[in-house]
Design a protein around this motif. Structure first.
Motif, PDB file in Angstrom:
ATOM      1  N   LEU A 285       1.010  -1.278   0.030  1.00 54.21           N
ATOM      2  CA  LEU A 285      -0.094  -0.119  -0.072  1.00 54.21           C
ATOM      3  C   LEU A 285       0.829   1.301   0.014  1.00 54.21           C
ATOM      4  N   ILE A 286       2.057   1.108   0.489  1.00 56.27           N
ATOM      5  CA  ILE A 286       2.837   2.493   0.424  1.00 56.27           C
ATOM      6  C   ILE A 286       4.147   2.237  -0.555  1.00 56.27           C
ATOM      7  N   ALA A 287       4.786   1.395  -0.564  1.00 59.22           N
ATOM      8  CA  ALA A 287       5.790   1.216  -1.819  1.00 59.22           C
ATOM      9  C   ALA A 287       5.179   0.758  -3.067  1.00 59.22           C
ATOM     10  N   GLY A 288       3.858   0.077  -3.098  1.00 59.16           N
ATOM     11  CA  GLY A 288       3.261  -0.190  -4.379  1.00 59.16           C
ATOM     12  C   GLY A 288       3.936  -1.453  -5.080  1.00 59.16           C
ATOM     13  N   GLY A 289       4.455  -2.357  -4.151  1.00 64.39           N
ATOM     14  CA  GLY A 289       5.057  -3.487  -4.480  1.00 64.39           C
ATOM     15  C   GLY A 289       4.310  -4.577  -4.693  1.00 64.39           C
ATOM     16  N   GLY A 290       4.739  -5.836  -5.326  1.00 62.51           N
ATOM     17  CA  GLY A 290       3.742  -6.821  -5.349  1.00 62.51           C
ATOM     18  C   GLY A 290       4.695  -8.094  -5.604  1.00 62.51           C
ATOM     19  N   GLY A 291       4.022  -9.138  -5.803  1.00 58.77           N
ATOM     20  CA  GLY A 291       4.480 -10.640  -6.193  1.00 58.77           C
ATOM     21  C   GLY A 291       5.617 -10.816  -4.763  1.00 58.77           C
ATOM     22  N   ALA A 292       7.085 -11.271  -5.138  1.00 57.18           N
ATOM     23  CA  ALA A 292       8.120 -11.427  -4.426  1.00 57.18           C
ATOM     24  C   ALA A 292       8.358 -10.388  -3.268  1.00 57.18           C
TER      25      ALA A 292
ATOM     26  N   SER B 250      -5.045  -1.820  10.233  1.00 60.44           N
ATOM     27  CA  SER B 250      -6.416  -1.157   9.654  1.00 60.44           C
ATOM     28  C   SER B 250      -6.229   0.253   9.340  1.00 60.44           C
ATOM     29  N   TYR B 251      -5.150   1.077   9.981  1.00 57.72           N
ATOM     30  CA  TYR B 251      -5.100   2.259   9.270  1.00 57.72           C
ATOM     31  C   TYR B 251      -4.428   2.431   7.898  1.00 57.72           C
ATOM     32  N   LEU B 252      -3.778   1.341   7.696  1.00 57.69           N
ATOM     33  CA  LEU B 252      -3.116   1.397   6.243  1.00 57.69           C
ATOM     34  C   LEU B 252      -4.177   1.053   5.260  1.00 57.69           C
ATOM     35  N   ILE B 253      -4.921   0.325   5.650  1.00 55.43           N
ATOM     36  CA  ILE B 253      -6.044  -0.146   4.635  1.00 55.43           C
ATOM     37  C   ILE B 253      -6.980   0.995   4.570  1.00 55.43           C
ATOM     38  N   TYR B 254      -7.476   1.814   5.685  1.00 60.43           N
ATOM     39  CA  TYR B 254      -8.342   2.614   5.714  1.00 60.43           C
ATOM     40  C   TYR B 254      -7.745   3.915   4.803  1.00 60.43           C
ATOM     41  N   ARG B 255      -6.561   4.070   4.677  1.00 60.46           N
ATOM     42  CA  ARG B 255      -6.016   5.317   3.807  1.00 60.46           C
ATOM     43  C   ARG B 255      -5.839   4.913   2.322  1.00 60.46           C
ATOM     44  N   ALA B 256      -5.788   3.590   2.209  1.00 60.80           N
ATOM     45  CA  ALA B 256      -5.660   3.187   0.858  1.00 60.80           C
ATOM     46  C   ALA B 256      -6.969   3.256  -0.343  1.00 60.80           C
ATOM     47  N   ARG B 257      -6.452   3.395  -1.376  1.00 61.26           N
ATOM     48  CA  ARG B 257      -7.492   3.385  -2.343  1.00 61.26           C
ATOM     49  C   ARG B 257      -8.380   2.147  -2.377  1.00 61.26           C
ATOM     50  N   LEU B 258      -9.652   2.307  -2.899  1.00 60.38           N
ATOM     51  CA  LEU B 258     -10.572   1.022  -2.692  1.00 60.38           C
ATOM     52  C   LEU B 258      -9.926  -0.025  -3.400  1.00 60.38           C
ATOM     53  N   ASN B 259      -9.433  -0.196  -4.549  1.00 65.03           N
ATOM     54  CA  ASN B 259      -9.099  -1.497  -5.167  1.00 65.03           C
ATOM     55  C   ASN B 259      -7.777  -2.061  -4.549  1.00 65.03           C
ATOM     56  N   GLU B 260      -6.991  -1.053  -3.881  1.00 61.11           N
ATOM     57  CA  GLU B 260      -5.842  -1.673  -3.017  1.00 61.11           C
ATOM     58  C   GLU B 260      -6.186  -1.887  -1.696  1.00 61.11           C
ATOM     59  N   ALA B 261      -7.209  -1.452  -1.216  1.00 60.91           N
ATOM     60  CA  ALA B 261      -7.772  -2.000   0.106  1.00 60.91           C
ATOM     61  C   ALA B 261      -8.296  -3.286  -0.012  1.00 60.91           C
ATOM     62  N   ILE B 262      -9.220  -3.405  -0.919  1.00 58.71           N
ATOM     63  CA  ILE B 262      -9.746  -4.826  -1.222  1.00 58.71           C
ATOM     64  C   ILE B 262      -8.677  -5.779  -1.382  1.00 58.71           C
ATOM     65  N   ALA B 263      -7.791  -5.392  -2.206  1.00 59.59           N
ATOM     66  CA  ALA B 263      -6.458  -6.407  -2.452  1.00 59.59           C
ATOM     67  C   ALA B 263      -5.857  -6.961  -1.171  1.00 59.59           C
ATOM     68  N   ALA B 264      -5.617  -5.796  -0.230  1.00 59.13           N
ATOM     69  CA  ALA B 264      -4.729  -5.982   0.856  1.00 59.13           C
ATOM     70  C   ALA B 264      -5.722  -6.776   1.779  1.00 59.13           C
ATOM     71  N   GLN B 265      -7.115  -6.677   1.943  1.00 56.19           N
ATOM     72  CA  GLN B 265      -8.011  -7.653   2.931  1.00 56.19           C
ATOM     73  C   GLN B 265      -8.103  -8.983   2.518  1.00 56.19           C
ATOM     74  N   VAL B 266      -8.048  -9.051   1.008  1.00 58.04           N
ATOM     75  CA  VAL B 266      -8.107 -10.471   0.749  1.00 58.04           C
ATOM     76  C   VAL B 266      -6.732 -11.141   1.181  1.00 58.04           C
ATOM     77  N   TRP B 267      -5.617 -10.275   0.980  1.00 64.48           N
ATOM     78  CA  TRP B 267      -4.254 -10.999   1.570  1.00 64.48           C
ATOM     79  C   TRP B 267      -4.287 -11.359   3.095  1.00 64.48           C
ATOM     80  N   LEU B 268      -4.866 -10.479   3.654  1.00 63.42           N
ATOM     81  CA  LEU B 268      -5.075 -10.489   5.217  1.00 63.42           C
ATOM     82  C   LEU B 268      -5.721 -11.821   5.706  1.00 63.42           C
ATOM     83  N   ILE B 269      -6.741 -12.141   4.959  1.00 58.47           N
ATOM     84  CA  ILE B 269      -7.460 -13.594   5.240  1.00 58.47           C
ATOM     85  C   ILE B 269      -6.708 -14.473   5.350  1.00 58.47           C
ATOM     86  N   GLY B 270      -5.505 -14.732   4.274  1.00 56.98           N
ATOM     87  CA  GLY B 270      -4.889 -16.130   4.235  1.00 56.98           C
ATOM     88  C   GLY B 270      -5.312 -16.699   3.266  1.00 56.98           C
ATOM     89  N   SER B 271      -4.795 -16.770   1.992  1.00 59.70           N
ATOM     90  CA  SER B 271      -5.151 -17.795   0.994  1.00 59.70           C
ATOM     91  C   SER B 271      -4.147 -18.496   0.265  1.00 59.70           C
TER      92      SER B 271
END
Length: 341
Positions: free
Chosen positions: A119-126, A173-194
């Motif tokens: 959410l801050i550095a904009g990284g992904g994957g590895a 929770s604060y990081l997700i709150y301040r993120a854009r909607l699509n980023e927040a959704i992706a982050a929340q899905v990752w937090l569930i564990g999958s």
């Protein structure tokens, strides 16, 4: 009951029941994994899956097995084993059934590191995986330093871990709150564990973690029973207390970090796998390998349930493990309540 095998200047204690339980749990995990390879939008018969794994399948089956399903299945097995072994070490070191990575803040710290990258550095994957590992390690160091006072008392470590975990949950929770909607959704899905959509990159992360750290934990894990009796007793039996405890703790942190990097913060497995394995082996504490095999079996079964509980819905396995974790904690509390009467 135990058997001592000696040879080439080495002696190894073998507990036959624990060995049998570990083998049976491994077979159960592999059986569920095989079923998972046959399950999906395109069902594949077991015989065709076995032919494909043997290198004799057709191109279509090979694509489904090797590209779509095998990475997910391998991540499930490896992550479950890593969490089970990590939980066994922490519960033994803290002498507390709640002393798992879930409760002492390591999983939450790994999630914080991953969210900062996402959410801050904009990284992904590895990069997200690396962030999770760094976050887990930093959290472990902070909890240790806060709990240290003329040594580390188990209850202080657990309490400090719970406190740090609460602070990190607020940060997440604060990081997700301040993120854009699509980023927040992706982050929340990752937090569930999958393990949905996991590929060979995550397989490599989990495999390297297990291959490098599990043998270390097994080797030094032979000291856990003596360490549980107290430092004085362990020293009298020739155990290098501080070195063994530090190596075991670092290796368990690494196992938890690698598992979270590969599949997100999956709850319950590290908490429940060791005591369940201990009950099956009729031992007051689980061996490292039985706990690891129980973790692999639990997560594989949870992934099967996640794929088949609701029609046409492939749920994240973290939802299933969290639900089972709530049931397990309720049972644990009632059991403790009954024991005190």
């Amino acid at each position: 009951m135990r058997t001592v095998i000696r040879g080439a200047g080495l002696s190894v204690r073998v507990y036959p029941r624990a060995l049998i339980v570990g083998v049976l749990l491994l077979l159960a995990a592999l059986a569920v994994a095989l079923v998972n390879l046959t399950t999906g939008d395109f069902p594949v018969p077991v015989a065709d899956v076995l032919r494909s794994l043997a290198g004799k399948g057709d191109a279509g089956t090979d694509f489904i097995v090797y590209e779509l399903r095998l990475p997910r299945v391998l991540v499930t097995l490896l992550v479950g084993a890593a969490l089970g072994a990590s939980g066994a070490v922490f519960q033994s070191l803290t002498r507390n059934p709640l002393g798992s990575p879930d409760f002492i803040g390591l999983t939450t710290g790994a999630a914080s590191g991953a969210l900062i990258v996402m959410l801050i550095a904009g990284g992904g994957g590895a990069q997200v995986g690396a962030g999770a590992i760094v976050g887990c390690v930093i959290t472990a160091v902070v909890v240790y330093l806060l709990a240290f006072r003329r040594g580390v008392q188990p209850f202080r470590l657990v309490l400090m871990g719970i406190g740090v975990s609460a602070l990190l949950e607020a940060l997440n929770s604060y990081l997700i709150y301040r993120a854009r909607l699509n980023e927040a959704i992706a982050a929340q899905v990752w937090l569930i564990g999958s393990v949905n959509g996991r590929g060979w990159t995550e397989v490599v992360i989990a495999a390297v973690t297990v291959v490098l750290l599990l043998p270390t934990v097994v080797y030094f894990g032979r000291h856990l029973k003596l360490l549980a009796l107290g430092d004085e007793m362990a020293v009298l039996h020739g155990v290098p207390v501080e070195r063994s405890r530090a190596i075991l703790a670092l290796a368990a942190v690494g196992l938890s970090a690698g598992a979270t990097a590969a599949a997100g913060p999956i709850a319950f497995v590290a908490l429940a796998a060791p005591p369940l394995a201990a009950r099956l082996s009729r031992s007051p504490s689980a061996g490292i390998l039985p706990a690891a095999m129980m973790g692999a079996a639990l997560l594989s079964a949870g992934d099967w349930a996640a794929q088949n509980t609701l029609p046409d819905v492939d749920m994240p396995v973290g939802i299933i493990t969290a639900a089972l974790g709530g049931v397990y904690l309720t049972w644990l509390l009632f059991r403790e309540r009954g024991a005190r009467r």
